[in-house]
Design a protein around this motif. Structure first.
Motif, short mmCIF file in Angstrom:
data_model
loop_
_atom_site.label_atom_id
_atom_site.label_comp_id
_atom_site.label_asym_id
_atom_site.label_seq_id
_atom_site.Cartn_x
_atom_site.Cartn_y
_atom_site.Cartn_z
N MET A 93 40.91 19.72 -20.45
CA MET A 93 39.83 20.49 -20.29
C MET A 93 39.18 20.59 -19.04
O MET A 93 38.39 21.45 -18.52
CB MET A 93 38.87 20.45 -21.60
N GLU A 94 39.00 19.13 -18.56
CA GLU A 94 38.35 18.96 -17.24
C GLU A 94 38.69 19.90 -16.21
O GLU A 94 38.15 20.28 -15.54
CB GLU A 94 38.38 17.39 -16.83
N GLY A 95 40.07 19.80 -16.10
CA GLY A 95 40.74 20.71 -15.08
C GLY A 95 40.30 22.32 -15.07
O GLY A 95 40.13 22.93 -14.32
N ARG A 96 40.25 22.74 -16.25
CA ARG A 96 39.94 24.03 -16.61
C ARG A 96 38.50 24.28 -16.38
O ARG A 96 38.16 25.55 -15.79
CB ARG A 96 40.38 24.41 -18.00
N ARG A 97 37.65 23.33 -16.68
CA ARG A 97 36.35 23.41 -16.39
C ARG A 97 36.18 23.69 -14.85
O ARG A 97 35.30 24.18 -14.18
CB ARG A 97 35.25 22.24 -16.69
N GLY A 131 38.99 29.95 -23.68
CA GLY A 131 38.85 29.09 -24.54
C GLY A 131 37.74 28.13 -24.61
O GLY A 131 37.24 27.84 -23.61
N VAL A 132 37.32 27.83 -25.96
CA VAL A 132 36.03 27.13 -25.79
C VAL A 132 36.24 25.65 -26.83
O VAL A 132 37.26 25.86 -27.55
CB VAL A 132 35.17 28.02 -26.86
N PHE A 184 39.58 31.64 -18.86
CA PHE A 184 38.56 30.87 -18.59
C PHE A 184 38.45 29.73 -19.85
O PHE A 184 38.66 30.14 -20.97
CB PHE A 184 37.39 31.65 -18.90
N THR A 185 38.04 28.62 -19.40
CA THR A 185 37.97 27.56 -20.60
C THR A 185 36.55 27.09 -20.10
O THR A 185 35.97 26.59 -18.96
CB THR A 185 38.88 26.64 -20.17
N HIS A 228 27.07 31.19 -21.90
CA HIS A 228 26.09 32.07 -21.34
C HIS A 228 26.38 31.99 -19.64
O HIS A 228 26.01 32.82 -18.76
CB HIS A 228 24.51 31.78 -21.56
N ARG A 229 26.85 30.60 -19.39
CA ARG A 229 26.90 30.39 -17.62
C ARG A 229 28.05 31.13 -17.32
O ARG A 229 28.21 31.07 -16.19
CB ARG A 229 27.27 28.93 -17.71
N MET A 230 29.04 31.69 -18.28
CA MET A 230 30.26 32.26 -17.53
C MET A 230 30.01 34.00 -17.45
O MET A 230 30.98 34.53 -17.23
CB MET A 230 31.44 31.81 -18.20
N THR A 231 28.98 34.46 -18.18
CA THR A 231 28.76 35.75 -18.17
C THR A 231 28.93 36.33 -16.70
O THR A 231 29.70 37.46 -16.61
CB THR A 231 27.41 36.08 -18.61
N GLU A 232 28.34 35.89 -15.70
CA GLU A 232 28.51 36.57 -14.37
C GLU A 232 29.89 36.36 -13.81
O GLU A 232 30.42 37.24 -13.64
CB GLU A 232 27.62 35.73 -13.57
#
Length: 1402
Positions: A1-5, A171-172, A193-194, A202-206
């Motif tokens: 997950m760290e990689g995807r973040r 992915g959440v 997106f993960t 909300h941070r990924m909306t943009e």
């Protein structure tokens, strides 16, 4: 997950880089889309997190323009079941949509993501649910999940994507990354997106909005209706009813399709002697206008038999219709179609105009109402040729097709392993419309390739001010999905920094972590597409990319800098650089580039074997003096100077270096020349390599003329003997223009007979280089010093092809295309090519015979094999050839020429027969069967295709990619001359020349041999010597003349060079006497011992060649020495002339008939050397292995060892450095690997692998070992250079482990030989001979005792006891029981006399 973040942050940063203004711009451009959100409502989420999902959806929707004709939104929630929250048609404005998002309930349950995606296909993306897919509205799905699915997601996701839906995955938390990758479109970097929690949504909306909006706009452009410009060109001479049909067809076509100023456009003309324009593409604005114009379309009346010039008409239409002024929209990316309706073959050539039209990307549809089908394929696209008038639906399908899919050709099927990265300019100067043509160009190329993990992998980097990887080499395994992404490849605009893009591709895409297979030996290829001059340094970046092992193709459009393209493209530039003057011409370039890519991939894949053949051919370059004259000036960087030294080191490893063979010297120059070492200084590769490494750069100016003046005396001083001049070569390298004059000193050097190769790097002056070499074929230019290695093979091949064609007789026939599509200047180039190849062959009655046939629609034999026997006659006949014109029926031509390889037409099937086919187009008939039939006769076929030649057909003609060449134009034939000459002269010969052996000629010089006959024997011996590599550590020769007495003329240790041996053979004197062959055989044995130069102890093959012309005088003494020679490991070649007894020849050869040769006259003996040396070469192949080896199954070596023993096998390869090295069993799958390494040594238990480079004649070896053998070790093994996908790199062998004997004592050490079927026969003969020998010995003993009391009687030879009457092989030995007595002086005792003979001869 760290990689995807990290990935998500990168995406968000990327979005932020363009700024909010960019986002607003992207989303403002999104005027229409259907977007469905599929939301995970399973119990693992929880009510609070689910509320955050609602907020996230409202945030995204707020940024979109919602409306019935704008963006529509649908929502589905899934857990165990999928719930329809609302469809695309339910909420047409934000005022109703936002409350619906606030109010939909949290369902809970388990998670079935696969079922939910199937639900979307059936219930949401349908016209009834509000989908506007039929209106070409982009279809988008956004899947949000936080865990594993309870069902399969792969098939449903694929079905959803195949439905034309772009799928984004979010992915959440604990979402399964592999599942998400299977759900979302590729590449994951764009569609996946993960995040670690719902709070982060909300941070990924943009970022999501940015990506979705961009994708929607790209998808809209990809799926929007595509219109075309269509021109009909109608033959005025068609029948009246046919003309009516055509007019009706046009009317119906306009009715059925959307024609107008902003839709499809139509142009119309008819032709006869000239062209009459009915209306241009811009003439009409509406469908009604077109219909009125077509209704008044009338046929022009022609005179009876009036000529019709279709070629002229095509040129007119191209110039007057397909232009912006006439209404063509090619520059906006619109498809261009030309429909030709013809009633008869043209009365003028159509080839030039057809080629011009096709190269411009115009799709040509051909309809014949009377024209032959031989002409139409030249003009039209082969897929769109019709006999008669096709239906309206057929034409409608062609014109409405948005893309022309490329068929995978034969060579692209064969080119199945490579990593290809497209580096695509997306700068602002290109524009949206032109970038759409770039997408179409990429789509066309990729659709013609075999895409998969195991075969071709594709990556894409786009760049402007900065580069970005859109597709990595490990992104796509499915070609269809890759093509879908190419259709929506994003375009941003900006500056042009090509150098940065090249560096980015090297550091971030051509790497193992992102799918590069470079370490496995897979080719790395970059294709750069740019339309302008780069704003950064391209030269250094390109050099570094090529130095990393990447082959670079450079494609320039419009304003691209030719100098920068030249800097980027790999060598040779004419194969790796393409330039078009506008983007619409990319369509015409696509097929050419695809063909070039695939062919070059094939050629690179087989280059190792070709390079190996070059090395083998160069090993036959017996004598040469080669000086390197290298630039030492201050303008050369230290790294470049090192590259130059590497080039020389790689160069020298191709040749056999010694004072008697090839000698190397080096001179460096700047302001003045300086000798590093002369030709005589170093005689072995190792010391020479060290001397080259030690060369120091001093710096200074560039005075080339002075350096060239310096070289003349150096070559003069190097001459060993005035009467023997060896070939002399100068390899000159510079990176700049000379400060003094070069022309006169260069001419003076060439006048000395020195062949000069001029190599320019970076800033070298190309005209000056040609002044130095005096020949454009020996002039080379590369952009950086690392690229010197690219031209090494060209220079070496040119040097080596001079020598390798000697003494290889055969039949060589050229089949050359003489059709009308070939321009006069190209036809002359083709003739020059033939002449150059022929000039390198040994032409003569007993050498190479040449024939030439031309073909087009007919075949025309210019001359057969048996017409000309001199080079001058052949070259003159080629000069007199005249072009035929017409179509291209290659298959019929191959069938017609087959007879000329037969004996009754002058062919010699018992010799090598080769055919070279040269063609510039696709054959209009079938070639596969005729070519296969010809190859079945033993004819080796080489196929050379130029320009539009069909590479699939070339493969069918040659039968092998190794004998197929595809060139862009006729000028590139010049680059092929040396390579083809080498291949033709040395085609797949098992053995070239005897490299290492001890050979003694035992020559009958009895009274029956006249001086003239003796000269023939000398010529035969010299020919045999010429077919070997002579040297102290290579092949040695000795000569013994015999009659009554044997007489050693020279021993094996006496001469070290071929020149000395030939001179000694010339000096032989004929002694005369009787034919005491048995006596001579007995006395020969000592001459193979170490004191006389024999190397049996070093496992060097020991060969005795007996040449005799009559019945043996001492036939009773023939058996024992023959057996003794065999027992001592000496192979006897028996060569008989005139009255020689074939039975006696077989006895001497130990019963091995393959080593028995007979001719009935001495003139024939002079030509017998070819047969003898072929057997000799195969009998003396270097034995690289220890142990008892036999060859079966086409040369697989077999080791036989005992239980508990050890075995080591040396696998020979051309080059291994840096490769993965594997020792494995059976099929060499992962489970079969015994030991592997990327280094030089590894061990695993009983298995060992060890690499040694350049240990035998510049080859590299893997030594693989097994210790403490057991019965279970029996089986087949492989050594592999780490190309798992290239099984041709394997070396196979077999081990057979036998039980250890328990009763037999070890045999005494002796020279062991392979046990073959021939050996069994030989042992049978030897057993018989042994019985004869024992009985004869007993008879001799009895005879001697009886004669002991009669010493005063004249000595006589013992009677030969008749014990062989039952053995027909030896019947002749018993014909005369009493032979003539040997002379008095040698009758006292053979042992004493032979010993004395050995001493005297030394």
């Amino acid at each position: 997950m760290e990689g995807r973040r990290g990935l998500l942050l990168s995406l968000i940063m990327a979005a932020c880089f363009y700024g909010n203004a960019a986002q607003m711009t992207e989303c403002a451009r999104v005027t229409v889309a259907d977007i469905v959100f599929l939301v995970d409502g399973s119990s693992s989420i929880g009510i609070d997190n689910f509320s955050m999902t609602r907020d996230f959806l409202k945030s995204v929707v707020t940024g979109l323009d919602i409306g019935p004709d704008k963006v529509r939104i649908g929502l589905a929630q899934y857990s165990d079941e999928t719930h329809q929250e609302f469809l695309l048609k339910d909420h047409m404005d934000k005022s109703s949509l936002l409350p619906a998002l606030d109010e939909f309930p949290y369902r809970t349950g388990n998670r079935s993501t696969g079922k939910a995606m199937d639900f979307l296909v059936k219930r949401y993306f349908t016209e009834e649910a509000g989908s506007r897919a039929r209106m070409r509205v982009p279809q988008i799905a956004v899947v949000i999940t936080n865990g594993d699915s309870g069902d399969d997601v792969v098939a449903p996701a694929k079905s959803l994507r195949q439905h034309g839906v772009l799928v984004f995955g979010i992915g959440v938390g604990q979402a399964n990354l592999m599942e998400l990758k299977a759900i979302a479109n590729q590449p994951s970097e764009r569609f996946l997106f993960t995040i670690d929690s719902y709070q982060a949504l909300h941070r990924m909306t943009e970022g999501l909005l940015q990506t979705v909006c961009m994708s929607v706009e790209d998808q809209r452009q990809a799926i929007e209706e595509k219109f075309a410009d269509i021109v009909f060109l109608v033959d005025s001479g068609v029948k009246v009813q046919e003309f009516v049909q055509i007019r009706t067809l046009l009317l119906r076509l306009v009715y059925k399709m959307n024609f107008g100023a902003s839709a499809h456009r139509l142009g119309l003309a008819q032709y006869g002697r000239d062209v009459r324009v009915e209306f241009l593409l811009k003439a009409h604005q509406t469908k009604e206008d077109y219909l009125r114009a077509i209704r008044v379309f009338r046929q022009r009346r022609l005179q009876l038999n009036e000529t019709r010039y279709l070629g002229r008409a095509l040129e007119y239409v191209y110039a007057k219709f397909f232009t912006s002024e006439a209404g063509s929209r090619a520059d906006q990316g619109y498809q261009q179609h030309l429909v030709i309706v013809t009633g008869k073959d043209s009365d003028d050539p159509v080839y030039r105009a057809s080629r011009l039209i096709k190269s411009s990307g115009i799709n040509v549809v051909g309809m014949s109402t009377g024209a032959s089908l031989s002409e139409l394929p030249i003009i039209a696209n082969p897929a769109y040729i019709y006999t008669g008038i096709p239906t309206v639906p057929t034409l409608k399908t062609i014109f409405e097709a948005e893309k022309v899919e490329t068929t995978i050709t034969g060579d692209c099927k064969a080119a199945n392993v490579a990593d290809i990265v497209f580096i695509v300019d997306e700068s602002g100067s290109i524009g949206t419309a032109n970038f759409q043509m770039v997408r179409a160009f990429l789509h066309s190329i990729v659709s013609g390739l075999e895409i998969s993990w195991a075969k071709l992998r594709v990556g894409i980097v786009t760049y402007s001010d900065r580069p970005l990887a859109q597709v990595y080499l490990d992104s796509f395994n499915d070609k269809t999905e890759l093509l879908t992404f190419i259709d929506i490849l994003p375009y941003h605009g900006g500056g042009t920094k090509t150098g940065a893009a090249l560096n980015y591709a090297r550091d971030n895409v051509f790497i193992k972590a992102r799918g590069s297979r470079k370490e496995q030996g897979v080719q790395q290829v970059a294709v750069v597409i740019t339309d302008g001059e780069s704003q950064d340094d391209v030269n250094t970046a390109a050099a570094n990319l090529q130095r990393a092992g990447v082959t670079v193709y450079a494609i320039g459009v419009k304003e691209a800098s030719r100098d920068q393209l030249d800097q980027m493209a790999s060598y040779p530039h004419n194969k790796h650089m393409f330039i078009v003057d506008n983007f619409e011409k990319l369509k015409g370039l696509a097929l050419s580039l695809q063909k070039s890519l695939c062919h070059n991939i094939i050629q690179q894949a087989i280059s190792v074997s070709r390079r190996s053949r070059i090395k083998e051919g160069c090993f036959q370059t017996e004598e040469a003096d080669i000086f390197f004259l290298i630039d030492n000036s201050g303008s050369i960087y230290p790294a470049d100077f090192l590259d130059m030294k590497k080039f020389i080191i790689e160069f020298i490893h191709t040749f056999h270096l010694s004072p008697e063979h090839v000698r190397i010297g080096v001179v460096k120059y700047a302001d003045s020349p300086q000798l590093e070492f002369d030709l005589a200084r170093y005689s072995d590769t190792k010391s020479l390599e060290k001397a080259i490494e030690d060369i120091k750069q001093i710096g200074g100016g560039t005075e080339i003329g002075r350096a060239l003046e310096y070289m003349g005396p150096l070559f003069d001083r190097a001459v060993v003997t005035p009467d023997h001049k060896v070939p002399e070569y100068l390899v000159f390298i510079t990176d700049g223009k000379s400060s003094d004059q070069v022309k006169v000193p260069a001419e003076k050097l060439r006048a000395q007979g020195i062949i000069v190769y001029a190599i320019g790097v970076k800033s070298a002056d190309r005209d000056e280089l040609e002044e130095i070499s005096g020949n454009p074929k020996r002039t080379f230019f590369v952009n950086n010093f690392d690229a010197l290695r690219s031209i090494k093979d060209d220079i070496i091949t040119d040097i080596c092809s001079q020598d390798v064609c000697k003494d290889i007789p055969g039949d060589l026939l050229f089949l050359v295309d003489s059709s009308g599509s070939i321009m006069p200047e190209d036809y002359q180039t083709m003739k020059d090519f033939m002449k150059s190849v022929i000039s390198r062959s040994m032409i003569g009655r007993d050498e190479v015979h040449v024939g030439v046939m031309q073909f087009s629609s007919i075949q025309q034999l210019e001359f057969p094999f048996n017409r000309y026997y001199s080079k001058d006659e052949i070259l003159s006949a080629i000069d007199d050839m005249r072009q035929i014109g017409g179509g291209t029926t290659t298959g019929a031509a191959i069938t017609a020429l087959s007879q000329y390889f037969d004996p009754d037409q002058g062919g010699r099937p018992d010799m090598r027969q080769r055919l070279v086919v040269i063609t510039d187009g696709e054959s209009q008939d079938e070639v596969k069967a005729p070519a296969a039939a010809l190859r079945a006769k033993g004819v080796v076929v080489f196929a050379i295709g130029v320009m539009e030649a069909n590479t699939t057909q070339l493969l069918e003609i040659s039968g092998s990619p190794e004998r197929m060449y595809a060139e862009r134009d006729f000028d590139t034939l010049k680059d092929l001359e040396s390579h083809l000459a080498l291949e033709l002269c040395d085609p797949e010969r098992e053995c070239k020349k005897t490299q290492k052996a001890d050979i003694i000629f035992l020559v009958d010089s009895s009274t029956s041999i006249t001086l003239e006959k003796f000269r023939s024997m000398q010529n035969f011996m010299k020919s045999v010597v010429n077919e070997t590599i002579v040297g102290k550590e290579l092949t040695r020769f000795g000569v013994i003349l015999y009659s009554t007495n044997p007489q050693s003329t020279f021993t094996l240790k006496q001469y070290d060079s071929k020149r000395q041996v030939l001179k000694a053979i010339d000096a032989l004197k004929l002694p005369f006497g009787d034919t005491y062959t048995g006596w001579a055989l007995a006395c020969t044995l000592d001459h193979f011992n170490q004191d006389n130069g024999g190397r049996a102890a070093l496992r060097v093959p020991q060969i005795l060649m007996v040449i005799t012309n009559g019945d043996v005088t001492d036939r009773n003494s023939l058996v024992a020495p023959s057996v003794a020679l065999w027992d001592n490991g000496i192979t006897v070649f028996s060569i008989g002339v005139e009255g020689a007894s074939k039975t006696q020849l077989e006895v001497m050869a130990g019963g091995d008939k393959s080593k028995v040769f007979y001719v009935d006259n001495f003139k024939a003996l002079e030509n017998l050397y070819r047969n003898v040396t072929h057997v000799l070469c195969n009998s003396t192949k270097p034995d690289l292995w220890d142990g008892d080896i036999r060859l079966i199954d086409a040369g697989i070596p077999i080791f036989t060892e005992k239980v508990g023993g050890n075995i080591t096998h040396a696998c020979a390869f051309f080059s291994l450095s840096g490769s993965r090295k594997i020792f494995c069993k059976e099929e060499c799958e992962e489970k079969d690997i015994l030991v592997e390494t990327t280094g030089d040594r590894a061990q695993s238990g009983r298995y060992d692998i060890r690499y040694e480079g350049e240990v035998y004649e510049s080859s590299s070896f893997l030594y693989v070992s097994i210790t403490n053998l057991t019965k279970s070790d029996s089986g087949r093994y492989r050594c592999r250079v780490g190309r798992e996908l290239s099984p041709g790199s394997d070396q196979h062998f077999e081990i057979r482990v036998e039980d250890t004997p328990t009763t037999c004592q070890p045999f005494p050490a002796s020279t062991s030989r392979p046990m073959t079927a021939a050996t069994v026969v030989q042992l049978s003969v030897r057993l018989t001979l042994f019985v004869i020998f024992m009985v004869s010995s007993a008879a001799v003993l009895i005879f001697c005792r009886r004669r002991a009391s009669k010493a005063e009687d004249p000595p006589v030879e013992a009677e030969y006891l008749n014990v062989t009457e039952a053995n027909p092989v030896h019947e002749e030995l018993g014909e005369d029981r009493r032979s003539r007595s040997p002379p008095e002086e040698i009758s006292a005792g053979h042992n004493l006399t032979c010993s004395q003979f050995a001493e005297d001869s030394v």
